[in-house]
Design a protein around this motif. Structure first.
Motif, PDB file in Angstrom:
ATOM      1  N   PRO A 116       3.954  -9.335  -4.459  1.00 16.93           N
ATOM      2  CA  PRO A 116       4.599  -9.435  -5.782  1.00 16.93           C
ATOM      3  C   PRO A 116       4.314  -8.239  -6.674  1.00 16.93           C
ATOM      4  O   PRO A 116       5.168  -7.846  -7.478  1.00 16.93           O
ATOM      5  N   SER A 117       3.131  -7.640  -6.544  1.00 17.21           N
ATOM      6  CA  SER A 117       2.804  -6.485  -7.389  1.00 17.21           C
ATOM      7  C   SER A 117       3.596  -5.244  -6.981  1.00 17.21           C
ATOM      8  O   SER A 117       3.639  -4.262  -7.731  1.00 17.21           O
ATOM      9  N   ALA A 118       4.210  -5.276  -5.794  1.00 19.68           N
ATOM     10  CA  ALA A 118       5.044  -4.156  -5.352  1.00 19.68           C
ATOM     11  C   ALA A 118       6.485  -4.307  -5.813  1.00 19.68           C
ATOM     12  O   ALA A 118       7.329  -3.464  -5.483  1.00 19.68           O
ATOM     13  N   ALA A 119       6.771  -5.370  -6.559  1.00 24.44           N
ATOM     14  CA  ALA A 119       8.147  -5.621  -7.012  1.00 24.44           C
ATOM     15  C   ALA A 119       8.753  -4.439  -7.771  1.00 24.44           C
ATOM     16  O   ALA A 119       9.925  -4.103  -7.544  1.00 24.44           O
ATOM     17  N   ALA A 203      -6.018   7.435  -9.767  1.00 23.80           N
ATOM     18  CA  ALA A 203      -4.951   8.219  -9.136  1.00 23.80           C
ATOM     19  C   ALA A 203      -3.990   7.306  -8.377  1.00 23.80           C
ATOM     20  O   ALA A 203      -2.769   7.483  -8.435  1.00 23.80           O
ATOM     21  N   CYS A 204      -4.532   6.315  -7.675  1.00 28.61           N
ATOM     22  CA  CYS A 204      -3.685   5.373  -6.936  1.00 28.61           C
ATOM     23  C   CYS A 204      -2.850   4.533  -7.891  1.00 28.61           C
ATOM     24  O   CYS A 204      -1.668   4.258  -7.632  1.00 28.61           O
ATOM     25  N   LEU A 205      -3.445   4.123  -9.004  1.00 30.03           N
ATOM     26  CA  LEU A 205      -2.711   3.333  -9.985  1.00 30.03           C
ATOM     27  C   LEU A 205      -1.526   4.106 -10.560  1.00 30.03           C
ATOM     28  O   LEU A 205      -0.444   3.555 -10.758  1.00 30.03           O
ATOM     29  N   LYS A 206      -1.726   5.395 -10.821  1.00 33.27           N
ATOM     30  CA  LYS A 206      -0.641   6.210 -11.370  1.00 33.27           C
ATOM     31  C   LYS A 206       0.531   6.277 -10.395  1.00 33.27           C
ATOM     32  O   LYS A 206       1.697   6.241 -10.804  1.00 33.27           O
ATOM     33  N   LYS A 207       0.236   6.389  -9.109  1.00 36.72           N
ATOM     34  CA  LYS A 207       1.305   6.427  -8.106  1.00 36.72           C
ATOM     35  C   LYS A 207       2.060   5.100  -8.074  1.00 36.72           C
ATOM     36  O   LYS A 207       3.283   5.074  -7.884  1.00 36.72           O
ATOM     37  N   CYS A 208       1.316   3.986  -8.227  1.00 37.06           N
ATOM     38  CA  CYS A 208       1.954   2.666  -8.177  1.00 37.06           C
ATOM     39  C   CYS A 208       2.769   2.378  -9.440  1.00 37.06           C
ATOM     40  O   CYS A 208       3.780   1.678  -9.385  1.00 37.06           O
ATOM     41  N   ARG A 209       2.303   2.913 -10.574  1.00 41.83           N
ATOM     42  CA  ARG A 209       2.983   2.624 -11.841  1.00 41.83           C
ATOM     43  C   ARG A 209       4.257   3.426 -12.020  1.00 41.83           C
ATOM     44  O   ARG A 209       5.155   3.024 -12.757  1.00 41.83           O
ATOM     45  N   CYS A 240      -5.428   0.974  -4.633  1.00 41.79           N
ATOM     46  CA  CYS A 240      -5.653   0.268  -5.902  1.00 41.79           C
ATOM     47  C   CYS A 240      -6.449  -1.013  -5.719  1.00 41.79           C
ATOM     48  O   CYS A 240      -7.296  -1.352  -6.553  1.00 41.79           O
ATOM     49  N   CYS A 241      -6.175  -1.726  -4.634  1.00 38.64           N
ATOM     50  CA  CYS A 241      -6.573  -3.136  -4.567  1.00 38.64           C
ATOM     51  C   CYS A 241      -7.563  -3.505  -3.470  1.00 38.64           C
ATOM     52  O   CYS A 241      -8.005  -4.660  -3.427  1.00 38.64           O
ATOM     53  N   TRP A 242      -7.905  -2.571  -2.575  1.00 34.16           N
ATOM     54  CA  TRP A 242      -8.779  -2.961  -1.468  1.00 34.16           C
ATOM     55  C   TRP A 242     -10.113  -3.498  -1.965  1.00 34.16           C
ATOM     56  O   TRP A 242     -10.656  -4.461  -1.405  1.00 34.16           O
ATOM     57  N   ALA A 243     -10.649  -2.879  -3.014  1.00 35.59           N
ATOM     58  CA  ALA A 243     -11.958  -3.320  -3.507  1.00 35.59           C
ATOM     59  C   ALA A 243     -11.875  -4.721  -4.117  1.00 35.59           C
ATOM     60  O   ALA A 243     -12.816  -5.511  -4.001  1.00 35.59           O
ATOM     61  N   LEU A 244     -10.751  -5.011  -4.772  1.00 29.79           N
ATOM     62  CA  LEU A 244     -10.602  -6.342  -5.368  1.00 29.79           C
ATOM     63  C   LEU A 244     -10.560  -7.422  -4.292  1.00 29.79           C
ATOM     64  O   LEU A 244     -11.017  -8.552  -4.515  1.00 29.79           O
ATOM     65  N   MET A 259      -7.417 -16.445  -5.475  1.00 32.43           N
ATOM     66  CA  MET A 259      -6.240 -15.761  -4.928  1.00 32.43           C
ATOM     67  C   MET A 259      -5.197 -15.556  -6.018  1.00 32.43           C
ATOM     68  O   MET A 259      -4.635 -14.462  -6.177  1.00 32.43           O
ATOM     69  N   VAL A 260      -4.925 -16.629  -6.764  1.00 30.05           N
ATOM     70  CA  VAL A 260      -3.947 -16.543  -7.852  1.00 30.05           C
ATOM     71  C   VAL A 260      -4.415 -15.551  -8.904  1.00 30.05           C
ATOM     72  O   VAL A 260      -3.643 -14.711  -9.398  1.00 30.05           O
ATOM     73  N   LEU A 261      -5.696 -15.618  -9.257  1.00 32.70           N
ATOM     74  CA  LEU A 261      -6.239 -14.740 -10.285  1.00 32.70           C
ATOM     75  C   LEU A 261      -6.138 -13.270  -9.876  1.00 32.70           C
ATOM     76  O   LEU A 261      -5.719 -12.414 -10.673  1.00 32.70           O
ATOM     77  N   LEU A 262      -6.514 -12.963  -8.649  1.00 31.26           N
ATOM     78  CA  LEU A 262      -6.453 -11.580  -8.182  1.00 31.26           C
ATOM     79  C   LEU A 262      -5.013 -11.090  -8.070  1.00 31.26           C
ATOM     80  O   LEU A 262      -4.717  -9.925  -8.364  1.00 31.26           O
ATOM     81  N   GLY A 263      -4.119 -11.978  -7.641  1.00 33.70           N
ATOM     82  CA  GLY A 263      -2.714 -11.600  -7.569  1.00 33.70           C
ATOM     83  C   GLY A 263      -2.145 -11.264  -8.933  1.00 33.70           C
ATOM     84  O   GLY A 263      -1.429 -10.268  -9.099  1.00 33.70           O
ATOM     85  N   LEU A 264      -2.474 -12.089  -9.933  1.00 35.49           N
ATOM     86  CA  LEU A 264      -2.005 -11.834 -11.302  1.00 35.49           C
ATOM     87  C   LEU A 264      -2.625 -10.563 -11.860  1.00 35.49           C
ATOM     88  O   LEU A 264      -1.949  -9.781 -12.545  1.00 35.49           O
ATOM     89  N   PHE A 265      -3.911 -10.339 -11.572  1.00 37.03           N
ATOM     90  CA  PHE A 265      -4.566  -9.134 -12.085  1.00 37.03           C
ATOM     91  C   PHE A 265      -3.957  -7.876 -11.454  1.00 37.03           C
ATOM     92  O   PHE A 265      -3.751  -6.868 -12.143  1.00 37.03           O
ATOM     93  N   ALA A 266      -3.678  -7.920 -10.146  1.00 36.50           N
ATOM     94  CA  ALA A 266      -3.064  -6.760  -9.478  1.00 36.50           C
ATOM     95  C   ALA A 266      -1.712  -6.446 -10.100  1.00 36.50           C
ATOM     96  O   ALA A 266      -1.368  -5.276 -10.310  1.00 36.50           O
TER      97      ALA A 266
END
Length: 298
Positions: A116-119, A203-209, A240-244, A259-266
């Motif tokens: 969903p975060s890749a939407a 840096a990864c976040l900037k690419k995703c945003r 961005c998310c492997w550590a989470l 799971m829901v919390l991490l998905g929403l945070f991502a």
């Protein structure tokens, strides 16, 4: 898939609807990905219910509620799959079957929480593809891009499955907060917390945003190149998310609440500019890791 501005006026209403769906692949993408995410959540919920009833979920938020929910009968193959995931076996009994089941479980978690975060990235590609289609240019179906993205998470799932087996070897009896496993969980939480402050994370976040510039500059009508573009976007997302995802080892892999919390945070982290959300999460994880380490060692 080639595109042009077709006239469907000669068709009846149903025919025009079907033709319109075929002409605009974003509808197919939304249906397929929405169905995949929903199916992943349903399977994970079923596994969580069985884990709670078997006593493997521990005292997690909503654990009592999960134990009280009715168990839906599953085909034998799925029952065996769930048993391999939620019922840790002694280290000597590990097999290819259990490793494959754990890999599938982690991949389902990635589909449920990270897809969903890749939407925004998928939507941006669909918009560019629609524009190219109207101009009569050949277009690669967006699902090829998604396949490349998910391929990265499949590889990551292999690593997470191996780490799961390693932690089960430390505490084969399933004691989530035993001394050895508590220290291991604290180390993982500390690593996740520190990574939230790193330059690589930003840096990864900037690419995703900002996917538009990358997708537009790397546009191609060759499926293999779009698949490779999807893998590159998947790598940025993993960065961005492997550590989470490591947090799941501390709270319980089948913990639906987290799971829901991490998905929403991502999803939030990729939508909000600035480093504040990442740093707040990092500070929380570091405090949590310190507290868990002290409890485990005392």
């Amino acid at each position: 898939m080639t595109g042009q501005s077709d006239d469907f006026s000669h068709l009846d209403r149903v025919g025009r609807t079907v033709a319109g769906v075929g002409a605009k692949p974003r509808y197919v993408v939304v249906a397929v990905l929405g169905g995949a995410v929903l199916l992943a959540w349903l399977l994970l919920a079923g596994m969580a219910i069985r884990g709670a009833r078997a006593g493997f979920s521990g005292s997690v938020p909503g654990g009592g509620l999960l134990r009280d929910l009715p168990t839906i009968p599953l085909p034998t193959v799925l029952e065996r799959f769930v048993a391999l995931c939620v019922g840790p076996a002694p280290f000597q009994a590990y097999s290819i079957s259990q490793f494959s089941a754990l890999t599938t479980m982690w991949f389902l978690m990635a589909v449920a929480t990270m897809l969903p975060s890749a939407a925004p990235m998928i939507r941006t590609y669909c918009e560019i593809a629609d524009t190219a289609r109207i101009k009569g240019e050949p277009v690669v179906h967006p699902l090829i891009l998604v396949a490349g993205y998910l391929a990265v998470w499949l590889v990551a799932s292999l690593a997470f499955a191996g780490l799961t087996l390693g932690l089960q070897a430390i505490a084969p009896d399933g004691q989530a907060f035993g001394p050895a496993r508590g220290v291991a969980a604290a180390v993982l939480l500390g690593a996740a917390g520190l990574y939230q402050f790193s330059g690589l994370k930003e840096a990864c976040l900037k690419k995703c945003r900002r996917p538009f510039s990358i997708l537009f500059a790397r546009w191609s009508d060759k499926p293999q190149r779009i698949f490779r573009l999807g893998t590159e976007q998947g790598i940025w997302c993993l960065g961005c998310c492997w550590a989470l995802m490591l947090v799941m080892f501390a709270v319980g892999i089948m913990n639906l609440f987290w799971m829901v919390l991490l998905g929403l945070f991502a999803l939030l982290e990729k939508q909000v500019n600035g480093r504040l959300p990442s740093r707040i999460a990092g500070a929380i994880l570091l405090v949590w890791a310190t507290a868990l380490l002290l409890v485990s060692l005392c």
